[in-house]
Scaffold this motif. Structure first.
Motif, PDB file in Angstrom:
ATOM      1  N   GLY A   9     -12.878   8.260   3.721  1.00 20.83           N
ATOM      2  CA  GLY A   9     -13.002   9.666   4.080  1.00 20.83           C
ATOM      3  C   GLY A   9     -11.936  10.493   3.398  1.00 20.83           C
ATOM      4  N   ARG A  10     -11.976  11.791   3.653  1.00 21.86           N
ATOM      5  CA  ARG A  10     -11.009  12.718   3.059  1.00 21.86           C
ATOM      6  C   ARG A  10      -9.889  13.019   4.046  1.00 21.86           C
ATOM      7  N   LEU A  11      -8.660  13.101   3.520  1.00 23.91           N
ATOM      8  CA  LEU A  11      -7.524  13.426   4.364  1.00 23.91           C
ATOM      9  C   LEU A  11      -7.674  14.842   4.910  1.00 23.91           C
ATOM     10  N   THR A  12      -7.460  14.997   6.209  1.00 20.31           N
ATOM     11  CA  THR A  12      -7.591  16.313   6.837  1.00 20.31           C
ATOM     12  C   THR A  12      -6.290  17.105   6.759  1.00 20.31           C
ATOM     13  N   ASP A  14      -1.923  16.699   4.947  1.00 20.92           N
ATOM     14  CA  ASP A  14      -0.990  15.890   4.172  1.00 20.92           C
ATOM     15  C   ASP A  14      -0.382  14.815   5.071  1.00 20.92           C
ATOM     16  N   PRO A  15      -0.139  13.622   4.530  1.00 21.26           N
ATOM     17  CA  PRO A  15       0.495  12.577   5.330  1.00 21.26           C
ATOM     18  C   PRO A  15       1.906  12.991   5.761  1.00 21.26           C
ATOM     19  N   GLU A  16       2.273  12.567   6.957  1.00 20.57           N
ATOM     20  CA  GLU A  16       3.604  12.856   7.477  1.00 20.57           C
ATOM     21  C   GLU A  16       4.404  11.560   7.460  1.00 20.57           C
ATOM     22  N   LEU A  17       5.454  11.528   6.643  1.00 20.30           N
ATOM     23  CA  LEU A  17       6.296  10.327   6.531  1.00 20.30           C
ATOM     24  C   LEU A  17       7.524  10.504   7.415  1.00 20.30           C
ATOM     25  N   ARG A  18       7.735   9.530   8.299  1.00 19.47           N
ATOM     26  CA  ARG A  18       8.924   9.495   9.152  1.00 19.47           C
ATOM     27  C   ARG A  18       9.563   8.128   9.013  1.00 19.47           C
ATOM     28  N   ARG A  19      10.681   7.965   9.664  1.00 25.40           N
ATOM     29  CA  ARG A  19      11.368   6.668   9.667  1.00 25.40           C
ATOM     30  C   ARG A  19      11.758   6.333  11.099  1.00 25.40           C
ATOM     31  N   THR A  20      11.654   5.050  11.418  1.00 26.19           N
ATOM     32  CA  THR A  20      12.072   4.600  12.736  1.00 26.19           C
ATOM     33  C   THR A  20      13.595   4.631  12.799  1.00 26.19           C
ATOM     34  N   GLN A  21      14.161   4.351  13.960  1.00 23.77           N
ATOM     35  CA  GLN A  21      15.617   4.349  14.096  1.00 23.77           C
ATOM     36  C   GLN A  21      16.262   3.307  13.188  1.00 23.77           C
ATOM     37  N   SER A  22      15.529   2.240  12.890  1.00 23.73           N
ATOM     38  CA  SER A  22      16.072   1.205  11.996  1.00 23.73           C
ATOM     39  C   SER A  22      15.806   1.518  10.522  1.00 23.73           C
ATOM     40  N   THR A  24      12.705   2.039   9.036  1.00 24.73           N
ATOM     41  CA  THR A  24      11.404   1.601   8.532  1.00 24.73           C
ATOM     42  C   THR A  24      10.491   2.812   8.336  1.00 24.73           C
ATOM     43  N   PRO A  25       9.942   2.999   7.128  1.00 26.18           N
ATOM     44  CA  PRO A  25       9.055   4.141   6.898  1.00 26.18           C
ATOM     45  C   PRO A  25       7.690   3.951   7.565  1.00 26.18           C
ATOM     46  N   VAL A  26       7.153   5.047   8.107  1.00 23.73           N
ATOM     47  CA  VAL A  26       5.821   5.039   8.710  1.00 23.73           C
ATOM     48  C   VAL A  26       5.167   6.390   8.423  1.00 23.73           C
ATOM     49  N   ALA A  27       3.961   6.339   7.872  1.00 31.45           N
ATOM     50  CA  ALA A  27       3.214   7.557   7.562  1.00 31.45           C
ATOM     51  C   ALA A  27       2.030   7.662   8.508  1.00 31.45           C
ATOM     52  N   SER A  28       1.766   8.869   8.960  1.00 30.93           N
ATOM     53  CA  SER A  28       0.595   9.107   9.798  1.00 30.93           C
ATOM     54  C   SER A  28      -0.238  10.214   9.162  1.00 30.93           C
ATOM     55  N   PHE A  29      -1.551  10.032   9.221  1.00 27.45           N
ATOM     56  CA  PHE A  29      -2.475  11.012   8.682  1.00 27.45           C
ATOM     57  C   PHE A  29      -3.824  10.775   9.332  1.00 27.45           C
ATOM     58  N   SER A  30      -4.755  11.651   9.072  1.00 27.09           N
ATOM     59  CA  SER A  30      -6.102  11.458   9.601  1.00 27.09           C
ATOM     60  C   SER A  30      -7.107  11.705   8.482  1.00 27.09           C
ATOM     61  N   ILE A  31      -8.256  11.054   8.606  1.00 26.44           N
ATOM     62  CA  ILE A  31      -9.322  11.244   7.625  1.00 26.44           C
ATOM     63  C   ILE A  31     -10.601  11.648   8.340  1.00 26.44           C
ATOM     64  N   SER A  63       2.254   8.685   1.343  1.00 26.44           N
ATOM     65  CA  SER A  63       2.923   9.987   1.397  1.00 26.44           C
ATOM     66  C   SER A  63       3.244  10.516   0.004  1.00 26.44           C
ATOM     67  N   LYS A  64       3.409   9.635  -0.956  1.00 30.67           N
ATOM     68  CA  LYS A  64       3.739  10.056  -2.317  1.00 30.67           C
ATOM     69  C   LYS A  64       2.519  10.505  -3.118  1.00 30.67           C
ATOM     70  N   TYR A  65       1.394   9.800  -2.986  1.00 31.77           N
ATOM     71  CA  TYR A  65       0.262  10.034  -3.876  1.00 31.77           C
ATOM     72  C   TYR A  65      -0.973  10.663  -3.230  1.00 31.77           C
ATOM     73  N   PHE A  66      -0.995  10.806  -1.918  1.00 31.99           N
ATOM     74  CA  PHE A  66      -2.159  11.387  -1.258  1.00 31.99           C
ATOM     75  C   PHE A  66      -1.791  12.734  -0.650  1.00 31.99           C
ATOM     76  N   SER A  67      -2.783  13.614  -0.573  1.00 32.69           N
ATOM     77  CA  SER A  67      -2.585  14.918   0.045  1.00 32.69           C
ATOM     78  C   SER A  67      -3.911  15.355   0.661  1.00 32.69           C
ATOM     79  N   GLN A  68      -3.869  16.456   1.365  1.00 31.08           N
ATOM     80  CA  GLN A  68      -5.056  16.960   2.048  1.00 31.08           C
ATOM     81  C   GLN A  68      -6.223  17.093   1.073  1.00 31.08           C
ATOM     82  N   GLY A  69      -7.404  16.618   1.502  1.00 33.33           N
ATOM     83  CA  GLY A  69      -8.612  16.716   0.691  1.00 33.33           C
ATOM     84  C   GLY A  69      -8.862  15.517  -0.196  1.00 33.33           C
TER      85      GLY A  69
END
Length: 152
Positions: A9-12, A14-22, A24-31, A63-69
């Motif tokens: 599907g298409r990203l609704t 832009d991905p949101e990249l965060r980091r845990t307290q330790s 560790t990178p984690v990206a969240s997005f929706s399609i 988070s680096k290569y994908f964006s909305q749409g």
């Protein structure tokens, strides 16, 4: 037991990249995924909006290569998550934990350079699907020539 899901599907957004307290990178997005059939009343395909979570290098890649749409093919597992809202009500939501994310379209957005190795079907810069390999090299996808050495 098997818990495997693959969606496209298409990203609704832009991905949101965060980091845990330790750290560790984690990206969240929706399609947005269209269903296979059209609604009889409207003639349009119903759309499902799916939440995706991508950890570590997969999250950084998204988070680096994908964006909305952008079209994405996501493969991973379905996970149910229980949580409590602001009013104290118990809620449950489903999300896909991505093992891999591939490009589902063939063109990078204008001004965005595709990565050297994507793991997905992306054309190289300049529209050359073989990345401008020396000598105009292009793989031969046809039948091999019969040189008489094959035993059959």
């Amino acid at each position: 037991m098997l818990n495997h899901i693959t969606v496209m599907g298409r990203l609704t957004r832009d991905p949101e990249l965060r980091r845990t307290q330790s750290g560790t990178p984690v990206a969240s997005f929706s399609i947005a995924c269209d269903r296979d059939y059209k609604d009889k009343a409207t003639g349009e395909r119903p759309t499902d909006f799916l939440d995706i979570v991508a950890w570590r290098t997969t999250g950084e890649f998204v988070s680096k290569y994908f964006s909305q749409g952008r079209m994405a093919v996501v493969s991973g597992r379905l996970q149910m998550r229980d949580w409590t809202d602001k009013e104290g009500n118990k809620r449950r939501s489903a999300e896909i934990v991505a093992d891999s994310v591939y490009f589902g379209d063939s063109k990078a957005k204008e001004g965005q350079e595709p990565p050297a190795s994507t793991g997905g079907p992306v054309e190289a810069a300049g529209g050359d699907p073989f990345g401008g390999l020396p000598g105009g090299f292009a793989p031969n996808f046809g039948e091999p020539a019969d040189d008489g050495t094959l035993p059959f």
